[in-house]
Design a protein around this motif. Structure first.
Motif, PDB file in Angstrom:
ATOM      1  N   GLY A  45      16.659  -1.697  12.426  1.00  0.00           N
ATOM      2  CA  GLY A  45      16.341  -0.283  12.423  1.00  0.00           C
ATOM      3  C   GLY A  45      14.893  -0.018  12.095  1.00  0.00           C
ATOM      4  N   GLN A  46      14.613   1.178  11.597  1.00  0.00           N
ATOM      5  CA  GLN A  46      13.250   1.582  11.295  1.00  0.00           C
ATOM      6  C   GLN A  46      12.827   1.063   9.917  1.00  0.00           C
ATOM      7  N   GLY A  47      11.584   0.620   9.830  1.00  0.00           N
ATOM      8  CA  GLY A  47      11.040   0.144   8.573  1.00  0.00           C
ATOM      9  C   GLY A  47       9.558   0.456   8.497  1.00  0.00           C
ATOM     10  N   THR A  48       8.918  -0.090   7.487  1.00  0.00           N
ATOM     11  CA  THR A  48       7.490   0.135   7.251  1.00  0.00           C
ATOM     12  C   THR A  48       6.814  -1.183   6.939  1.00  0.00           C
ATOM     13  N   ILE A  49       5.616  -1.348   7.473  1.00  0.00           N
ATOM     14  CA  ILE A  49       4.779  -2.490   7.102  1.00  0.00           C
ATOM     15  C   ILE A  49       3.418  -1.963   6.692  1.00  0.00           C
ATOM     16  N   GLY A  50       2.854  -2.526   5.642  1.00  0.00           N
ATOM     17  CA  GLY A  50       1.559  -2.076   5.165  1.00  0.00           C
ATOM     18  C   GLY A  50       1.673  -0.914   4.197  1.00  0.00           C
ATOM     19  N   THR A  51       0.513  -0.377   3.809  1.00  0.00           N
ATOM     20  CA  THR A  51       0.465   0.706   2.832  1.00  0.00           C
ATOM     21  C   THR A  51      -0.690   1.653   3.139  1.00  0.00           C
ATOM     22  N   ASP A  52      -0.517   2.903   2.759  1.00  0.00           N
ATOM     23  CA  ASP A  52      -1.604   3.883   2.883  1.00  0.00           C
ATOM     24  C   ASP A  52      -2.461   3.914   1.623  1.00  0.00           C
ATOM     25  N   ALA A  53      -2.146   3.061   0.653  1.00  0.00           N
ATOM     26  CA  ALA A  53      -2.951   2.940  -0.568  1.00  0.00           C
ATOM     27  C   ALA A  53      -3.341   1.479  -0.757  1.00  0.00           C
ATOM     28  N   PRO A  54      -4.134   0.944   0.169  1.00  0.00           N
ATOM     29  CA  PRO A  54      -4.484  -0.479   0.084  1.00  0.00           C
ATOM     30  C   PRO A  54      -5.373  -0.775  -1.120  1.00  0.00           C
ATOM     31  N   VAL A  55      -5.189  -1.938  -1.700  1.00  0.00           N
ATOM     32  CA  VAL A  55      -6.047  -2.400  -2.788  1.00  0.00           C
ATOM     33  C   VAL A  55      -7.194  -3.225  -2.226  1.00  0.00           C
ATOM     34  N   PHE A  56      -6.883  -4.111  -1.301  1.00  0.00           N
ATOM     35  CA  PHE A  56      -7.893  -4.951  -0.658  1.00  0.00           C
ATOM     36  C   PHE A  56      -7.940  -4.598   0.833  1.00  0.00           C
ATOM     37  N   ARG A  57      -8.788  -3.663   1.183  1.00  0.00           N
ATOM     38  CA  ARG A  57      -8.872  -3.225   2.581  1.00  0.00           C
ATOM     39  C   ARG A  57      -9.258  -4.370   3.509  1.00  0.00           C
ATOM     40  N   ALA A  58     -10.075  -5.292   3.021  1.00  0.00           N
ATOM     41  CA  ALA A  58     -10.521  -6.398   3.865  1.00  0.00           C
ATOM     42  C   ALA A  58      -9.378  -7.318   4.267  1.00  0.00           C
ATOM     43  N   ASP A  59      -8.274  -7.262   3.533  1.00  0.00           N
ATOM     44  CA  ASP A  59      -7.112  -8.084   3.876  1.00  0.00           C
ATOM     45  C   ASP A  59      -6.264  -7.463   4.977  1.00  0.00           C
ATOM     46  N   GLY A  60      -6.522  -6.206   5.308  1.00  0.00           N
ATOM     47  CA  GLY A  60      -5.708  -5.535   6.323  1.00  0.00           C
ATOM     48  C   GLY A  60      -4.382  -5.037   5.791  1.00  0.00           C
ATOM     49  N   GLU A  61      -4.357  -4.593   4.533  1.00  0.00           N
ATOM     50  CA  GLU A  61      -3.108  -4.101   3.937  1.00  0.00           C
ATOM     51  C   GLU A  61      -2.654  -2.761   4.524  1.00  0.00           C
ATOM     52  N   GLY A  62      -3.569  -1.999   5.042  1.00  0.00           N
ATOM     53  CA  GLY A  62      -3.221  -0.670   5.533  1.00  0.00           C
ATOM     54  C   GLY A  62      -3.807  -0.434   6.911  1.00  0.00           C
ATOM     55  N   PRO A  63      -3.419   0.687   7.493  1.00  0.00           N
ATOM     56  CA  PRO A  63      -2.525   1.705   6.950  1.00  0.00           C
ATOM     57  C   PRO A  63      -1.053   1.321   7.134  1.00  0.00           C
ATOM     58  N   ALA A  64      -0.173   2.116   6.533  1.00  0.00           N
ATOM     59  CA  ALA A  64       1.260   1.909   6.718  1.00  0.00           C
ATOM     60  C   ALA A  64       1.626   2.200   8.172  1.00  0.00           C
ATOM     61  N   ARG A  65       2.504   1.398   8.723  1.00  0.00           N
ATOM     62  CA  ARG A  65       2.917   1.563  10.112  1.00  0.00           C
ATOM     63  C   ARG A  65       4.439   1.519  10.193  1.00  0.00           C
ATOM     64  N   ARG A  66       5.012   2.385  11.000  1.00  0.00           N
ATOM     65  CA  ARG A  66       6.451   2.353  11.233  1.00  0.00           C
ATOM     66  C   ARG A  66       6.763   1.231  12.209  1.00  0.00           C
TER      67      ARG A  66
END
Length: 316
Positions: A45-66
């Motif tokens: 089903g539907q889920g989320t990967i990543g975050t809209d509040a990244p700590v390490f932007r250089a790692d590619g933590e965000g943005p959150a994606r459905r």
């Protein structure tokens, strides 16, 4: 090693960067009775990967994606020393660490004054000859008293070979995050939002104290913990964050058009880097705050160290 813009470094070792010789041939896929484990069905089903509040932007933590996922299954625990030993006994497999002749060991686990080489940016790691999955601190060490701990000093190549032999596969990053969230798309940690720290040490196996000088081991472990330690998440999965980093199937890539992301992606592509998730017993908020679900890093597929393991996923 690529550093985040704020200068914070990762606790992770430098990647080897290139495979010495050809990668090990993949094992024939087959379910093997000696590697039986608790396997959990994860709804699609539907889920989320990543975050809209990244700590390490250089790692590619965000943005959150459905994301949309098919149902799949995943081991409740990371692959243990006992399970990996069964694989080696059944196949004669030699890990990348054994093929290279060395792996990275956390220096505090070695005798004082041990004459070993360390990477310049991460002097707490030591390049130890003979260190491998069955001798985690090098010659003279063993896993005899750690059969139920997650196997370490395994590369992505090693993890993929085990997965094929066992009849499974490595999870994708999206599957890993979906499973770690336990049905809560907004979860920061597998257990929810409660922030672990030096005093609140009951959720996971991470560093407590001043990294890398002093570890109080308030959570009960200075190194790895048994693979079923601490409370499982809502799906029944243990240690999705902390304890050991876990390899995923995906190639590492930062989803951004920035010049920093393009440079990071070029490095990752040239080394064939793969995604690692979950952080380890060496993570601390002050230095390597990567025991969050959205956190990620990447290393070349032949990289091994004393805080890196994996778990197996299966098609639904």
């Amino acid at each position: 090693m690529i550093l985040p813009p704020d200068g914070t470094k990762a606790c992770c070792v430098p990647g080897r960067g290139a495979v010495a010789g050809a990668a090990p041939a993949p094992m024939a896929q087959r379910a093997h009775p000696s590697v039986a484990s608790v396997v959990v069905a994860i709804p699609g089903g539907q889920g989320t990967i990543g975050t809209d509040a990244p700590v390490f932007r250089a790692d590619g933590e965000g943005p959150a994606r459905r994301i949309s996922l098919r149902p799949f299954r995943i081991d409740a625990q990371a692959v243990t020393n006992a399970r990996f030993a069964a694989f080696v006994a059944g196949t004669g497999y030699r890990s990348d660490a054994e093929r290279y002749g060395w792996s990275y060991v956390f220096r505090a686990f070695l005798p004082p004054g041990a004459a070993v080489e360390s990477p310049p940016q991460t002097p707490w790691w030591a390049k130890v000859q003979g260190a491998c999955w069955s001798a985690p601190e090098g010659p003279g060490s063993s896993t005899a008293d750690r059969a139920d701990h997650p196997v370490i000093h395994v590369s992505w190549n090693d993890a993929a070979a085990y997965a094929a032999w066992s009849g499974g596969r490595l999870p994708t990053e999206a599957e890993w995050e979906h499973a770690a969230r336990g049905g809560d798309r907004k979860a920061r940690f597998p257990w929810g939002a409660d922030e672990p720290d030096d005093a609140n040490a009951g959720h996971c196996n991470i560093w407590q104290g001043s990294f890398p000088q002093s570890n109080t081991a308030a959570d009960g472990f200075a190194g790895t913990a048994p693979a079923d330690s601490f409370a499982p998440n809502a799906y029944g999965l243990f240690n999705m964050c902390g304890n050991v980093w876990e390899w995923c199937a995906d190639a590492f890539r930062v989803r951004s058009l920035s010049s920093m992301a393009k440079a990071r992606n070029a490095v990752a592509a040239s080394a064939g880097e793969r995604v690692m998730k979950g952080g380890s017993y060496l993570c601390h908020e002050s230095y390597c705050y990567r025991y969050r679900i959205a956190a990620r890093t990447g290393h070349s597929p032949d990289t091994s160290a004393g805080h890196t393991g994996f778990r197996i996923a299966y098609d639904g």
